[in-house]
Write a protein that holds these residues in place. Structure first.
Motif, PDB file in Angstrom:
ATOM      1  N   ILE A 284     -52.283 -22.748   8.303  1.00  0.00           N
ATOM      2  CA  ILE A 284     -52.552 -21.310   8.411  1.00  0.00           C
ATOM      3  C   ILE A 284     -53.014 -20.965   9.824  1.00  0.00           C
ATOM      4  N   ARG A 285     -53.890 -21.770  10.377  1.00  0.00           N
ATOM      5  CA  ARG A 285     -54.363 -21.504  11.744  1.00  0.00           C
ATOM      6  C   ARG A 285     -53.214 -21.591  12.745  1.00  0.00           C
ATOM      7  N   MET A 286     -52.363 -22.588  12.591  1.00  0.00           N
ATOM      8  CA  MET A 286     -51.261 -22.782  13.533  1.00  0.00           C
ATOM      9  C   MET A 286     -50.227 -21.667  13.401  1.00  0.00           C
ATOM     10  N   PHE A 287     -49.852 -21.328  12.165  1.00  0.00           N
ATOM     11  CA  PHE A 287     -48.815 -20.319  11.961  1.00  0.00           C
ATOM     12  C   PHE A 287     -49.265 -18.954  12.458  1.00  0.00           C
ATOM     13  N   PHE A 288     -50.409 -18.488  11.979  1.00  0.00           N
ATOM     14  CA  PHE A 288     -50.856 -17.160  12.376  1.00  0.00           C
ATOM     15  C   PHE A 288     -51.284 -17.134  13.843  1.00  0.00           C
ATOM     16  N   GLY A 289     -51.737 -18.282  14.347  1.00  0.00           N
ATOM     17  CA  GLY A 289     -52.027 -18.363  15.769  1.00  0.00           C
ATOM     18  C   GLY A 289     -50.774 -18.166  16.606  1.00  0.00           C
ATOM     19  N   MET A 290     -49.646 -18.676  16.129  1.00  0.00           N
ATOM     20  CA  MET A 290     -48.382 -18.477  16.828  1.00  0.00           C
ATOM     21  C   MET A 290     -48.028 -16.997  16.904  1.00  0.00           C
ATOM     22  N   LEU A 291     -48.424 -16.232  15.894  1.00  0.00           N
ATOM     23  CA  LEU A 291     -48.148 -14.794  15.879  1.00  0.00           C
ATOM     24  C   LEU A 291     -49.147 -14.010  16.718  1.00  0.00           C
ATOM     25  N   GLY A 292     -50.231 -14.675  17.121  1.00  0.00           N
ATOM     26  CA  GLY A 292     -51.243 -14.024  17.945  1.00  0.00           C
ATOM     27  C   GLY A 292     -52.548 -13.759  17.233  1.00  0.00           C
ATOM     28  N   ILE A 293     -52.684 -14.238  15.991  1.00  0.00           N
ATOM     29  CA  ILE A 293     -53.899 -14.011  15.202  1.00  0.00           C
ATOM     30  C   ILE A 293     -54.744 -15.275  15.226  1.00  0.00           C
ATOM     31  N   SER A 294     -55.893 -15.186  15.872  1.00  0.00           N
ATOM     32  CA  SER A 294     -56.769 -16.355  16.000  1.00  0.00           C
ATOM     33  C   SER A 294     -58.111 -16.170  15.306  1.00  0.00           C
ATOM     34  N   ASP A 295     -58.472 -14.925  14.980  1.00  0.00           N
ATOM     35  CA  ASP A 295     -59.759 -14.640  14.338  1.00  0.00           C
ATOM     36  C   ASP A 295     -59.599 -14.821  12.828  1.00  0.00           C
ATOM     37  N   ILE A 296     -59.595 -16.095  12.393  1.00  0.00           N
ATOM     38  CA  ILE A 296     -59.320 -16.428  10.995  1.00  0.00           C
ATOM     39  C   ILE A 296     -60.577 -17.041  10.374  1.00  0.00           C
ATOM     40  N   ARG A 297     -61.007 -16.479   9.261  1.00  0.00           N
ATOM     41  CA  ARG A 297     -62.244 -16.910   8.616  1.00  0.00           C
ATOM     42  C   ARG A 297     -61.922 -17.382   7.197  1.00  0.00           C
ATOM     43  N   PHE A 298     -62.237 -18.632   6.920  1.00  0.00           N
ATOM     44  CA  PHE A 298     -61.914 -19.247   5.627  1.00  0.00           C
ATOM     45  C   PHE A 298     -63.116 -19.224   4.695  1.00  0.00           C
ATOM     46  N   THR A 299     -62.855 -18.911   3.441  1.00  0.00           N
ATOM     47  CA  THR A 299     -63.824 -19.076   2.366  1.00  0.00           C
ATOM     48  C   THR A 299     -63.168 -19.957   1.315  1.00  0.00           C
ATOM     49  N   TYR A 300     -63.829 -21.050   0.964  1.00  0.00           N
ATOM     50  CA  TYR A 300     -63.250 -22.019   0.034  1.00  0.00           C
ATOM     51  C   TYR A 300     -63.973 -21.971  -1.320  1.00  0.00           C
ATOM     52  N   ALA A 301     -63.199 -22.009  -2.387  1.00  0.00           N
ATOM     53  CA  ALA A 301     -63.715 -22.237  -3.733  1.00  0.00           C
ATOM     54  C   ALA A 301     -63.041 -23.512  -4.214  1.00  0.00           C
ATOM     55  N   GLU A 302     -63.779 -24.602  -4.204  1.00  0.00           N
ATOM     56  CA  GLU A 302     -63.172 -25.915  -4.473  1.00  0.00           C
ATOM     57  C   GLU A 302     -63.774 -26.562  -5.724  1.00  0.00           C
ATOM     58  N   GLY A 303     -63.020 -27.516  -6.251  1.00  0.00           N
ATOM     59  CA  GLY A 303     -63.468 -28.226  -7.438  1.00  0.00           C
ATOM     60  C   GLY A 303     -63.337 -27.406  -8.705  1.00  0.00           C
ATOM     61  N   LEU A 304     -62.420 -26.437  -8.704  1.00  0.00           N
ATOM     62  CA  LEU A 304     -62.289 -25.545  -9.849  1.00  0.00           C
ATOM     63  C   LEU A 304     -61.733 -26.249 -11.083  1.00  0.00           C
ATOM     64  N   ALA A 305     -61.154 -27.432 -10.908  1.00  0.00           N
ATOM     65  CA  ALA A 305     -60.628 -28.190 -12.050  1.00  0.00           C
ATOM     66  C   ALA A 305     -61.541 -29.358 -12.417  1.00  0.00           C
ATOM     67  N   LEU A 306     -62.751 -29.379 -11.873  1.00  0.00           N
ATOM     68  CA  LEU A 306     -63.662 -30.510 -12.083  1.00  0.00           C
ATOM     69  C   LEU A 306     -64.774 -30.199 -13.079  1.00  0.00           C
TER      70      LEU A 306
ATOM     71  N   ASP B 241     -66.527 -27.012 -15.924  1.00  0.00           N
ATOM     72  CA  ASP B 241     -66.999 -25.629 -15.909  1.00  0.00           C
ATOM     73  C   ASP B 241     -68.170 -25.418 -14.961  1.00  0.00           C
ATOM     74  N   GLU B 242     -69.092 -26.367 -14.931  1.00  0.00           N
ATOM     75  CA  GLU B 242     -70.278 -26.203 -14.077  1.00  0.00           C
ATOM     76  C   GLU B 242     -69.897 -26.172 -12.608  1.00  0.00           C
ATOM     77  N   GLN B 243     -69.043 -27.107 -12.202  1.00  0.00           N
ATOM     78  CA  GLN B 243     -68.596 -27.145 -10.814  1.00  0.00           C
ATOM     79  C   GLN B 243     -67.796 -25.892 -10.455  1.00  0.00           C
ATOM     80  N   ALA B 244     -66.938 -25.462 -11.372  1.00  0.00           N
ATOM     81  CA  ALA B 244     -66.122 -24.276 -11.106  1.00  0.00           C
ATOM     82  C   ALA B 244     -66.991 -23.038 -10.945  1.00  0.00           C
ATOM     83  N   GLU B 245     -67.984 -22.880 -11.818  1.00  0.00           N
ATOM     84  CA  GLU B 245     -68.861 -21.712 -11.736  1.00  0.00           C
ATOM     85  C   GLU B 245     -69.672 -21.723 -10.441  1.00  0.00           C
ATOM     86  N   GLN B 246     -70.139 -22.902 -10.050  1.00  0.00           N
ATOM     87  CA  GLN B 246     -70.893 -23.022  -8.800  1.00  0.00           C
ATOM     88  C   GLN B 246     -70.014 -22.679  -7.598  1.00  0.00           C
ATOM     89  N   ALA B 247     -68.761 -23.157  -7.618  1.00  0.00           N
ATOM     90  CA  ALA B 247     -67.841 -22.882  -6.508  1.00  0.00           C
ATOM     91  C   ALA B 247     -67.547 -21.399  -6.400  1.00  0.00           C
TER      92      ALA B 247
END
Length: 200
Positions: A157-179, A181-187
């Motif tokens: 994503i950084r490389m592709f959109f950077g090629m288009l001229g977009i460098s101000d990219i901010r990621f938010t991750y929700a991980e472990g959603l299949a691990l 219910d407790e982990q998913a809710e926390q994520a």
């Protein structure tokens, strides 16, 4: 008046985890920009055709020499690019399927990346023609990959959109959603907290 372009790539439309996170951000964005305009491109509801040889030839051909099929294909690309260029800010709902981005998103990317239109080649490499703008990526994953070699999405994503001229990219991750219910809710809770900070 600001314009926010929202790109959703979940197979499950608005019910996908990444789509819900994107919607949570959009709700707060609307509160901060009551006069703003939101454009939504849901790639499950409106899939972009996968790139074909005929379409690619149409991109490269002189407009007066394009076949009717090529004109139609280029029109799809032109509309996607117009949306992208019109936006002041971007949101991307990004699930991970089989360690990569959804194929629907890849098809969108293939129609948006056009030499001479959204980027140009220079002696020092590609130069973006879209213009930099804030981009918020909400990545939902069943496992935990951020910061590891198995996270193929973030650099792509950084490389592709950077090629288009977009460098101000901010990621938010929700991980472990299949691990569990407790982990998913926390994520999900951590992602919502991150959204609150982004929108503040």
């Amino acid at each position: 008046m600001k314009t926010l372009l929202v790109i959703k790539s979940s197979l499950f439309n608005g019910q996908g985890q990444s789509s819900r996170l994107a919607d949570a951000f959009v709700e707060r964005w609307r509160g901060n920009n009551p006069d703003g305009r939101v454009l939504c491109r849901d790639l499950a509801l409106e899939p972009v055709p996968h790139l074909s040889a005929e379409t690619f030839r149409g991109f490269q051909a002189d407009p007066v020499e394009r076949t009717p099929e090529q004109h139609a294909a280029v029109a799809v690309s032109d509309s996607l690019i117009a949306e992208l260029k019109s936006a002041d800010e971007l949101v991307l709902g990004l699930p991970m399927y089989n360690f990569s981005v959804p194929s629907t998103l890849k098809a969108w990317m293939d129609h948006v990346a056009r030499a001479g239109v959204t980027f140009r080649y220079t002696e020092s490499g590609p130069e973006g023609l879209v213009g930099d703008k804030p981009m918020y990526v909400f990545a939902a994953r069943g496992g935990q990959y951020a910061g590891t070699d198995m996270d193929t999405q973030t650099p792509l994503i950084r490389m592709f959109f950077g090629m288009l001229g977009i460098s101000d990219i901010r990621f938010t991750y929700a991980e472990g959603l299949a691990l569990g219910d407790e982990q998913a809710e926390q994520a999900r809770a951590q992602a919502v907290e991150a959204i609150e900070r982004l929108a503040a």
